[in-house]
Design an enzyme around this catalytic site. Structure first.
Site: not given
Ligand code: NAD
Ligand code: UDP
Length: 324
Positions: A147, A150, A153, A193-194
């Site tokens: 991890r 990410y 980074g 969730v998805s």
């Molecule tokens: P996502 O993967 O749906 O969206 C990320 C987008 O960034 C995508 O459209 C992808 O094509 C684009 N991308 C990736 N690398 C790129 C690059 N080098 N140049 C240009 N575009 C690039 O993810 P998301 O859930 O919409 O997340 C958006 C932001 O929010 C991310 O920075 C993620 O780290 C942050 N975030 C999301 C969650 C969450 O639960 N959804 C939680 C914590 C942080």
């Molecule tokens: N997880 C799970 N089944 C799945 C996908 C994820 O049990 O099919 C668990 C995963 O191990 C984690 C939690 O759900 O403990 C959330 O995972 P997700 O990848 O959504 O987000 P993150 O771990 O980054 O919070």
């Protein structure tokens, strides 16, 4: 709606992704002019379909690891794959996206004197030893694990944001986002969730990693976008980092049971090994967001899941009928 003279030019990086597309939609709806840049690694044009004909919306294919020269007033830096399977697919590129992407977007903000918001993450807390997590907690992160590309980074990006503020006086905002869900999540991105909804709708086993006792706190996308907009509008002396998420915490097993109930599915639970460095618990302390942004989520998990299930049901139905 904004008048012509007050229309802001806003750059959204990663705008074709899940959160980015909702953000672009909201900015356009309130009357701003939006430039969305995305390399389409995980995002798609389909997410932006309703906006593509809007004269105030522009979509550019661009990778943020390369410099970008545009004129804008505000930048929301969201570009970065967010799901573990996507960010672990090419970990070097993931770190480059966070770090070089931050440097390029901060450089742009400096040149055009734009305000810039970073989509950071609860992952900066790693597998936390403090619960719930407050912004003052420095985290417990493995620097060399799967991890880390990410987590580290995103941590380095935060460092860059604060150094650009200290060194160059930039107007910055850092949001630490906790697990957010809703329509337009990628159906195959492996996020919990998805995954659970798609599995339940297909009548397949619900894959629980570990015993399902690990916890997460799930925020519905509309609430999160409200938080973004409020954070961007805070006075310049407020930088964050600020937690944005829903403090209601659930075990992964509870989530699975809730999804089965709401979909009316016959799916059974299937237990699989827990991935390495998977955080055991996660819950935001949102006192700072309440105080500084007057923000708190309002959509309960059940309400948000119903909307998300509806989205995936339509998506799967149109895939079956060939209208997708
Ligand atoms: P996502 O993967 O749906 O969206 C990320 C987008 O960034 C995508 O459209 C992808 O094509 C684009 N991308 C990736 N690398 C790129 C690059 N080098 N140049 C240009 N575009 C690039 O993810 P998301 O859930 O919409 O997340 C958006 C932001 O929010 C991310 O920075 C993620 O780290 C942050 N975030 C999301 C969650 C969450 O639960 N959804 C939680 C914590 C942080
Ligand atoms: N997880 C799970 N089944 C799945 C996908 C994820 O049990 O099919 C668990 C995963 O191990 C984690 C939690 O759900 O403990 C959330 O995972 P997700 O990848 O959504 O987000 P993150 O771990 O980054 O919070």
């Amino acid at each position: 709606m904004r008048s012509y003279s007050s229309r802001k030019r806003i750059l959204v990086t990663g705008g074709a992704g899940f959160l980015g597309s909702h953000l672009c939609e909201r900015l356009i709806a309130r009357g701003d002019s939006v430039l969305c840049v995305d390399n389409f690694f995980t995002g798609t044009k389909d997410n932006l379909a309703p906006l593509l004909t809007n004269p105030h919306f522009e979509l550019v294919r661009h990778d943020v690891t390369f410099p970008l020269y545009v004129e804008v007033d505000e930048i929301y830096n969201l570009a970065c794959p967010a799901s573990p399977i996507h960010y672990q697919y090419d970990p070097v590129q993931t770190t480059k996206t966070s770090v070089h992407g931050a440097i390029n977007m901060l450089g742009l903000a400096k040149r055009v004197k734009a305000k810039i918001l970073q989509a950071s993450t609860s992952e900066v807390y790693g597998d936390p030893k403090v619960h719930p997590q407050t912004e003052g907690y420095w985290g417990h992160v493995n620097p060399i694990g799967f991890r880390s590309c990410y987590d580290e980074g995103k941590r380095c990006a935060e460092t860059l944001f604060f150094d650009y503020r200290r060194q160059h006086g930039l107007r910055i905002k850092v949001a630490r986002i906790f697990n957010t869900y809703g329509p337009r999540m990628h159906p195959n991105d492996g996020r919990v969730v998805s995954n659970f909804i798609v599995q339940a709708l297909a009548g397949e086993p619900i894959t629980i990693y570990g015993e399902g006792s690990q916890t997460r706190s799930f925020c519905y996308v509309d609430d999160l976008i409200d938080g973004f907009l409020k954070l961007m509008d805070t006075p310049d002396d407020f930088t964050g980092p600020v937690n944005l998420g829903n403090p209601n915490e659930f075990t992964i097993r509870q989530l699975a049971e809730q999804v089965i109930k709401l979909t009316g599915s016959n799916s059974k639970l299937e237990f699989k090994p827990l991935p390495s460095d998977d955080p055991l618990q996660r819950q935001p302390d949102i006192s700072l967001a309440k105080e500084k942004l007057d923000w708190a989520p309002s959509i309960r998990l059940e309400q948000g899941l119903v909307k998300t299930i509806d989205y995936f049901r339509k998506m799967l139905d149109s895939a079956v009928t060939g209208t997708l």
